[in-house]
Design a protein around this motif. Structure first.
Motif, mmCIF file in Angstrom:
data_model
loop_
_atom_site.group_PDB
_atom_site.id
_atom_site.type_symbol
_atom_site.label_atom_id
_atom_site.label_comp_id
_atom_site.label_asym_id
_atom_site.label_seq_id
_atom_site.Cartn_x
_atom_site.Cartn_y
_atom_site.Cartn_z
ATOM 1 N N ALA A 1 -35.461 -86.463 1.908
ATOM 2 C CA ALA A 1 -35.275 -88.292 2.242
ATOM 3 C C ALA A 1 -36.054 -89.344 1.454
ATOM 4 N N ALA A 2 -36.479 -88.506 0.773
ATOM 5 C CA ALA A 2 -37.023 -89.333 -0.419
ATOM 6 C C ALA A 2 -36.159 -89.607 -1.166
ATOM 7 N N ASN A 3 -35.806 -88.214 -2.149
ATOM 8 C CA ASN A 3 -35.084 -88.794 -3.210
ATOM 9 C C ASN A 3 -33.945 -89.024 -2.940
ATOM 10 N N ASP A 4 -33.265 -89.583 -1.180
ATOM 11 C CA ASP A 4 -32.469 -89.121 -1.003
ATOM 12 C C ASP A 4 -32.267 -91.212 -0.964
ATOM 13 N N LEU A 5 -33.632 -92.156 -1.287
ATOM 14 C CA LEU A 5 -33.894 -93.178 -1.048
ATOM 15 C C LEU A 5 -33.813 -93.671 -2.558
ATOM 16 N N MET A 6 -34.668 -92.393 -2.946
ATOM 17 C CA MET A 6 -34.880 -92.947 -4.586
ATOM 18 C C MET A 6 -33.061 -93.292 -5.798
ATOM 19 N N ARG A 7 -32.070 -91.887 -5.122
ATOM 20 C CA ARG A 7 -31.162 -92.321 -4.843
ATOM 21 C C ARG A 7 -30.089 -93.462 -4.963
ATOM 22 N N ALA A 8 -30.628 -94.010 -3.609
ATOM 23 C CA ALA A 8 -29.739 -95.250 -3.543
ATOM 24 C C ALA A 8 -30.602 -96.522 -4.004
ATOM 25 N N GLU A 9 -31.295 -96.183 -4.843
ATOM 26 C CA GLU A 9 -31.973 -97.840 -5.295
ATOM 27 C C GLU A 9 -31.642 -96.937 -6.763
ATOM 28 N N GLN A 10 -31.303 -96.391 -6.859
ATOM 29 C CA GLN A 10 -30.796 -95.802 -8.571
ATOM 30 C C GLN A 10 -29.926 -96.589 -8.712
ATOM 31 N N GLU A 11 -28.880 -96.051 -7.669
ATOM 32 C CA GLU A 11 -27.436 -95.991 -7.425
ATOM 33 C C GLU A 11 -26.939 -97.047 -7.348
ATOM 34 N N ARG A 12 -27.499 -98.160 -6.656
ATOM 35 C CA ARG A 12 -27.786 -99.412 -5.928
ATOM 36 C C ARG A 12 -26.213 -99.102 -4.694
ATOM 37 N N LYS A 13 -26.675 -98.197 -4.240
ATOM 38 C CA LYS A 13 -25.704 -97.560 -2.995
ATOM 39 C C LYS A 13 -26.651 -96.764 -1.859
ATOM 40 N N PRO A 14 -26.054 -97.993 -0.976
ATOM 41 C CA PRO A 14 -26.898 -97.277 0.393
ATOM 42 C C PRO A 14 -26.401 -96.092 1.318
ATOM 43 N N ILE A 15 -27.589 -95.462 1.295
ATOM 44 C CA ILE A 15 -27.909 -94.018 1.671
ATOM 45 C C ILE A 15 -27.442 -94.187 3.379
ATOM 46 N N PRO A 16 -26.964 -93.378 4.150
ATOM 47 C CA PRO A 16 -26.585 -93.304 5.322
ATOM 48 C C PRO A 16 -27.924 -93.423 6.285
ATOM 49 N N GLN A 17 -28.330 -93.809 7.631
ATOM 50 C CA GLN A 17 -29.629 -93.880 7.522
ATOM 51 C C GLN A 17 -29.906 -92.400 8.672
ATOM 52 N N LEU A 18 -31.764 -92.852 8.169
ATOM 53 C CA LEU A 18 -32.346 -91.264 7.890
ATOM 54 C C LEU A 18 -32.238 -90.655 8.939
ATOM 55 N N SER A 19 -32.272 -91.188 10.443
ATOM 56 C CA SER A 19 -32.352 -91.269 11.929
ATOM 57 C C SER A 19 -30.639 -90.792 12.104
ATOM 58 N N ARG A 20 -30.036 -90.552 11.336
ATOM 59 C CA ARG A 20 -28.800 -90.259 11.516
ATOM 60 C C ARG A 20 -28.844 -89.055 10.965
ATOM 61 N N THR A 21 -29.319 -89.157 9.677
ATOM 62 C CA THR A 21 -28.690 -87.618 9.226
ATOM 63 C C THR A 21 -30.345 -86.775 8.852
ATOM 64 N N PHE A 22 -31.446 -86.990 9.671
ATOM 65 C CA PHE A 22 -32.586 -85.869 10.407
ATOM 66 C C PHE A 22 -32.763 -86.837 11.982
ATOM 67 N N PRO A 23 -31.707 -86.205 12.711
ATOM 68 C CA PRO A 23 -32.254 -87.468 14.553
ATOM 69 C C PRO A 23 -33.822 -86.995 15.078
ATOM 70 N N ASN A 24 -34.145 -85.847 14.024
ATOM 71 C CA ASN A 24 -35.935 -85.412 14.858
ATOM 72 C C ASN A 24 -36.987 -86.440 13.699
ATOM 73 N N ILE A 25 -36.194 -87.076 13.247
ATOM 74 C CA ILE A 25 -37.136 -87.749 12.552
ATOM 75 C C ILE A 25 -38.718 -87.940 13.431
ATOM 76 N N GLU A 26 -39.069 -88.568 13.608
ATOM 77 C CA GLU A 26 -40.998 -89.812 13.480
ATOM 78 C C GLU A 26 -41.654 -90.086 13.074
ATOM 79 N N ILE A 27 -41.838 -91.250 13.726
ATOM 80 C CA ILE A 27 -42.953 -92.251 12.718
ATOM 81 C C ILE A 27 -43.862 -91.552 11.186
ATOM 82 N N GLU A 28 -44.445 -90.420 12.117
ATOM 83 C CA GLU A 28 -45.518 -89.878 11.279
ATOM 84 C C GLU A 28 -44.069 -89.357 9.795
#
Length: 260
Positions: free
Chosen positions: A10-37
């Motif tokens: 997920a961190a790598n995906d966010l970095m790629r979005a920043e570098q490529e100036r292209k938003p990625i799908p919501q992490l909550s969709r990619t990882f449905p089990n994600i929690e605040i921690e």
């Protein structure tokens, strides 16, 4: 909860979005089990990637300081992210709008720490005592994922932090009643928003006290010289190339910035 491998992905995906100036799908969709921690740990890992490329953490930002925003996000407390040194601008800056994906702008106050401050049990008066200066600031908020977003999406995405602009008059925290600092925000000559700093949890230092106690739980603290954005007291305003922004803080001066 996510595995360590999923958090790193997920961190790598966010970095790629920043570098490529292209938003990625919501992490909550990619990882449905994600929690605040998980979300805060992903933010940590993203920050590690940015630091490895030469960035330096110079402070923190606080979001979701208004009750309305907390209700909209189904949260009962604020959230926080990091301020990096390559995202700092001064009054009068001309900023490349294309360096952001979906930029919006908010009116805030920045607290400059005069000493280290750590929890637990930190209160507003502790923050005021540890603060050396308060200065007007604008926050550019940024979404590196698609919308709509859940709170886990926002937290993982460094609490939607994009950049900070500082300017106006630098004051000591007791020079004025910091609860009643008002400001108007104009875009291209038209006032779009106005607000007063008491809208930030009743006192602009309240969110910082919350942050200090929250950081204590993960073995961290605020350090002397760090910048802390206390939260917005206006709604966000969309910005794009060609826009000219003027934030008037009355006796505390003004901030002007343009986007190319």
């Amino acid at each position: 909860m996510l595995t360590d491998a999923e958090r790193q992905r997920a961190a790598n995906d966010l970095m790629r979005a920043e570098q490529e100036r292209k938003p990625i799908p919501q992490l909550s969709r990619t990882f449905p089990n994600i929690e605040i921690e998980d979300a805060y740990r992903i933010q940590d890992l993203w920050a590690d990637l940015r630091i490895a490329k030469g960035a330096r953490v110079v402070g923190h930002k606080i979001g979701l300081t208004s009750r309305a925003m907390q209700l909209a996000s189904k949260m009962t407390e604020p959230d926080y992210g990091r301020i990096l040194d390559d995202a700092l601008y001064n009054d009068g800056a001309q900023i490349d709008a294309n360096s952001f994906l979906k930029p919006r702008l908010e009116v805030e106050l920045a607290f400059i720490m005069g000493e280290d401050l750590e929890g637990p049990g930190t209160r507003i008066y502790d923050v005021m005592r540890a603060t050396e200066f308060v200065v007007p600031a604008l926050e550019i908020i940024e979404y590196r994922t698609d919308v709509p977003r859940t709170i886990t999406d926002t937290i993982a995405d460094n609490a939607a932090f994009g950049a900070i602009v500082v300017g106006g008059r630098t004051i000591r925290p007791m020079d004025v009643d910091v609860r009643w600092i008002g400001a108007t925000l104009s875009k291209n000559g038209t006032i779009e928003e106005s607000g007063v700093s008491a809208a930030i949890m009743g006192h602009p230092a309240a969110g910082i006290a919350w942050l200090v106690n929250k950081l204590h739980r993960v073995g961290a603290k605020l350090q002397k010289g760090q910048i802390v954005l206390g939260g917005s007291f206006t709604r966000p305003v969309d910005i794009a190339a060609g826009d000219v922004i003027h934030a008037d803080y009355g006796s505390l001066g003004a901030i002007g910035v343009s986007f190319k």
